[in-house]
Design a protein around this motif. Structure first.
Motif, mmCIF file in Angstrom:
data_model
loop_
_atom_site.group_PDB
_atom_site.id
_atom_site.type_symbol
_atom_site.label_atom_id
_atom_site.label_comp_id
_atom_site.label_asym_id
_atom_site.label_seq_id
_atom_site.Cartn_x
_atom_site.Cartn_y
_atom_site.Cartn_z
ATOM 1 N N TRP A 48 0.850 -1.208 0.000
ATOM 2 C CA TRP A 48 0.000 0.000 0.000
ATOM 3 C C TRP A 48 0.878 1.248 0.000
ATOM 4 O O TRP A 48 0.601 2.221 -0.704
ATOM 5 N N ALA A 49 1.943 1.234 0.804
ATOM 6 C CA ALA A 49 2.795 2.418 0.946
ATOM 7 C C ALA A 49 3.601 2.700 -0.311
ATOM 8 O O ALA A 49 3.684 3.845 -0.767
ATOM 9 N N MET A 50 4.212 1.664 -0.895
ATOM 10 C CA MET A 50 5.182 1.891 -1.961
ATOM 11 C C MET A 50 4.568 2.006 -3.348
ATOM 12 O O MET A 50 5.177 2.570 -4.264
ATOM 13 N N SER A 51 3.363 1.469 -3.544
ATOM 14 C CA SER A 51 2.800 1.421 -4.890
ATOM 15 C C SER A 51 2.564 2.802 -5.482
ATOM 16 O O SER A 51 2.564 2.966 -6.703
ATOM 17 N N VAL A 52 2.390 3.804 -4.636
ATOM 18 C CA VAL A 52 2.144 5.150 -5.152
ATOM 19 C C VAL A 52 3.365 5.683 -5.902
ATOM 20 O O VAL A 52 3.239 6.540 -6.783
ATOM 21 N N PHE A 53 4.553 5.189 -5.556
ATOM 22 C CA PHE A 53 5.749 5.623 -6.291
ATOM 23 C C PHE A 53 5.691 5.131 -7.728
ATOM 24 O O PHE A 53 6.009 5.868 -8.664
ATOM 25 N N ASN A 54 5.247 3.891 -7.906
ATOM 26 C CA ASN A 54 5.135 3.347 -9.254
ATOM 27 C C ASN A 54 4.049 4.033 -10.054
ATOM 28 O O ASN A 54 4.239 4.367 -11.233
ATOM 29 N N THR A 55 2.877 4.225 -9.444
ATOM 30 C CA THR A 55 1.731 4.749 -10.186
ATOM 31 C C THR A 55 1.838 6.261 -10.418
ATOM 32 O O THR A 55 1.940 6.722 -11.554
ATOM 33 N N SER A 56 1.822 7.022 -9.340
ATOM 34 C CA SER A 56 1.776 8.478 -9.477
ATOM 35 C C SER A 56 3.089 9.084 -9.956
ATOM 36 O O SER A 56 3.093 10.004 -10.771
ATOM 37 N N VAL A 57 4.226 8.561 -9.464
ATOM 38 C CA VAL A 57 5.511 9.186 -9.786
ATOM 39 C C VAL A 57 6.058 8.674 -11.116
ATOM 40 O O VAL A 57 6.179 9.425 -12.082
ATOM 41 N N THR A 58 6.390 7.392 -11.176
ATOM 42 C CA THR A 58 7.089 6.866 -12.354
ATOM 43 C C THR A 58 6.180 6.756 -13.567
ATOM 44 O O THR A 58 6.575 7.121 -14.680
ATOM 45 N N THR A 59 4.948 6.263 -13.389
ATOM 46 C CA THR A 59 4.090 5.980 -14.535
ATOM 47 C C THR A 59 3.382 7.213 -15.075
ATOM 48 O O THR A 59 3.294 7.397 -16.290
ATOM 49 N N VAL A 60 2.874 8.080 -14.194
ATOM 50 C CA VAL A 60 1.968 9.138 -14.654
ATOM 51 C C VAL A 60 2.617 10.523 -14.721
ATOM 52 O O VAL A 60 2.623 11.170 -15.767
ATOM 53 N N PHE A 61 3.184 10.997 -13.619
ATOM 54 C CA PHE A 61 3.486 12.423 -13.542
ATOM 55 C C PHE A 61 4.927 12.827 -13.828
ATOM 56 O O PHE A 61 5.171 13.839 -14.489
ATOM 57 N N LEU A 62 5.910 12.082 -13.332
ATOM 58 C CA LEU A 62 7.270 12.612 -13.365
ATOM 59 C C LEU A 62 7.835 12.705 -14.771
ATOM 60 O O LEU A 62 8.509 13.692 -15.094
ATOM 61 N N GLY A 63 7.584 11.715 -15.620
ATOM 62 C CA GLY A 63 8.145 11.745 -16.968
ATOM 63 C C GLY A 63 7.772 13.010 -17.734
ATOM 64 O O GLY A 63 8.651 13.772 -18.167
ATOM 65 N N PRO A 64 6.477 13.282 -17.913
ATOM 66 C CA PRO A 64 6.096 14.514 -18.614
ATOM 67 C C PRO A 64 6.567 15.780 -17.906
ATOM 68 O O PRO A 64 6.984 16.746 -18.556
ATOM 69 N N TYR A 65 6.505 15.796 -16.556
ATOM 70 C CA TYR A 65 6.881 17.015 -15.841
ATOM 71 C C TYR A 65 8.373 17.289 -15.940
ATOM 72 O O TYR A 65 8.792 18.422 -16.230
#
Length: 448
Positions: free
Chosen positions: A28-45
């Motif tokens: 539960w704690a770590m999955s947000v790094f994969n979803t929100s950071v690596t997959t969705v937001f950080l690349g385009p930003y």
């Protein structure tokens, strides 16, 4: 030989349930790094930050190289993966030799969470800061994951691991989906809140780090270290132990066989996940809102998929269930090849199928591998498992890119990925799992 890593028999049921819940909570704690950071937001930003910092020629200067801003994040991601290949097995060696898994998990998760939270300060052309923070966070994420996975044999006996692993993945998908939904709402509603899109994304990145760190505290409070048996304590540091383990792995060819099969089909899984958005926009002409909805739906459906396929595995065995998932992945690619432009409903249907099989494929592969690890080497072997997960993730994208370059068609590019699932299926189907489990010194579950 018998499996010495089954659940401690003196532990009361309530204590074991408490520890398992703590273990689930780290997914539960770590999955947000994969979803929100690596997959969705950080690349385009990070790409937009790099574009702001580009020189008059529209390129970035780095160590004497001229780099297009559009390539910056992919290079940073690749560099972090290369470092993981070096760090993850060493992390596993230290965890197994010292037995201090709680401290290692807490330390790596804290470093990753702080680095992720620090992404809030990446703005105004600070692309180098963004790269540094992400590299540290991604390496920490991988190292913490290795330690986290290595608890599975301690928390569940041979016949329970599929179910326990599946529940962990389900917890992760729920956590990732909840925070991603909040993040997407924040970004879409940024103007009404008086925020720019960039400011909203920075808040999303920082809150993902805070989420990761806060819930890790709960995990660490529930988990406990196990004493390292005297027979597993060997002199020398992590590098020496790692060298010994790499030599000893040759004595377990069936375990290496599984890693090879996993390398093949997991590379297909990761490539479909990472490049499906490209296929949807470039070939099918779908809007970003459709892709956003599909990402959220996959996270939600994957919860039911992980739990449901865990129950299927209890009846038919994890190996058969994973083989069935690989057939489903192949069918998804064939169907994607046939989709017409603008086919929103069909795209959502395929996304739902992906959600159903994604969690099961990953959760059951993790539990299957736990049976093939020699006792006392859990963290080290999961280090190599994670390398198979991350260190070879360029094979699928390379096949996709080369096929597109040669044919000029994204349809042929997406169908080229079938080879990874077919070869992975054949390799796994031919693996004598029961013999492999016994060869590793473990007790096979009733159903494999």
């Amino acid at each position: 030989m018998t499996d010495s890593r089954t659940v401690d028999t003196p532990a009361p049921d309530a204590e074991l349930r408490r520890e398992r819940f703590g273990w689930y909570s780290y997914d539960w704690a770590m999955s947000v790094f994969n979803t929100s950071v690596t997959t969705v937001f950080l690349g385009p930003y990070l790409t937009s930050v790099a574009e702001d910092a580009a020189g008059p020629d529209g390129r970035l200067g780095f160590l004497g190289l001229s780099i297009p801003p559009g390539s910056w994040f992919s290079y940073v991601l690749s560099f972090s993966v290369v470092l993981q290949v070096l760090v993850l097995p060493l992390t596993g060696a230290v965890a197994d030799r010292t037995g201090k898994k709680r401290q290692l998990l807490a330390g790596f998760a804290a470093l990753g969470a702080v680095s992720t939270t620090g992404l809030f300060f990446v703005a105004d052309g600070r692309y180098l800061l963004g790269a540094l923070l992400f590299v540290v966070a991604n390496i920490s994420f991988g190292a913490a994951t290795v330690v986290y996975y290595s608890w599975l044999p301690d928390l569940a006996g041979p016949d329970e691991r599929d179910a326990v692993s599946s529940r962990g993945w389900a917890f992760g998908y729920v956590g990732g989906a909840l925070l991603l939904a909040v993040h997407l709402g924040l970004v879409l509603g940024a103007p009404s809140l008086g925020l720019t899109t960039g400011e909203a994304v920075r808040i999303c990145l920082a809150s993902a780090g805070l989420w990761w760190g806060a819930f890790t505290l709960f995990t660490v409070s529930r988990l406990r270290d196990r004493p390292v048996p005297a027979s597993h304590r060997r002199p020398g540091g992590g590098f020496r132990q790692l060298g010994r383990t790499m030599k000893e792995m040759r004595a377990f060819p069936l375990t290496l066989w599984f890693l090879g099969a996993y390398l093949l089909f997991n590379d297909g899984v990761q490539t479909v996940i990472s490049l499906s958005a490209t296929y949807a926009t470039e070939e099918l002409g779908l809007e970003q809102s459709v892709l956003t909805g599909a990402i959220l739906m996959v996270q939600v459906v994957a919860v039911a998929g992980a739990l449901g396929l865990g129950r299927v595995a209890a009846r038919y065995g994890a190996k058969r269930t994973v083989l069935g998932c690989l057939v489903a992945w192949t069918a998804v690619l064939v169907a994607a090849f046939s989709l017409q432009e603008g086919a929103v409903a069909q795209f959502y249907a395929l996304a739902a199928v992906i959600g159903l099989v994604q969690g099961g494929t990953q959760a059951l592969s993790r539990s299957l591998f736990s049976h093939l690890i020699p006792p006392g080497k859990e963290a080290e072997y999961y280090g190599f498992y994670e390398i198979s997960d991350r260190g070879t993730s360029w094979l699928g994208p390379l096949a996709f890119g080369l096929t597109y370059q040669l044919t000029g068609s994204y349809r042929y590019a997406i169908i080229s990925l079938v080879v990874f699932f077919v070869l992975g299926f054949l390799a796994l189907a031919r693996l004598p799992m029961r013999r492999a489990v016994i060869a590793a010194g473990n007790t096979p579950p009733e159903r494999l």
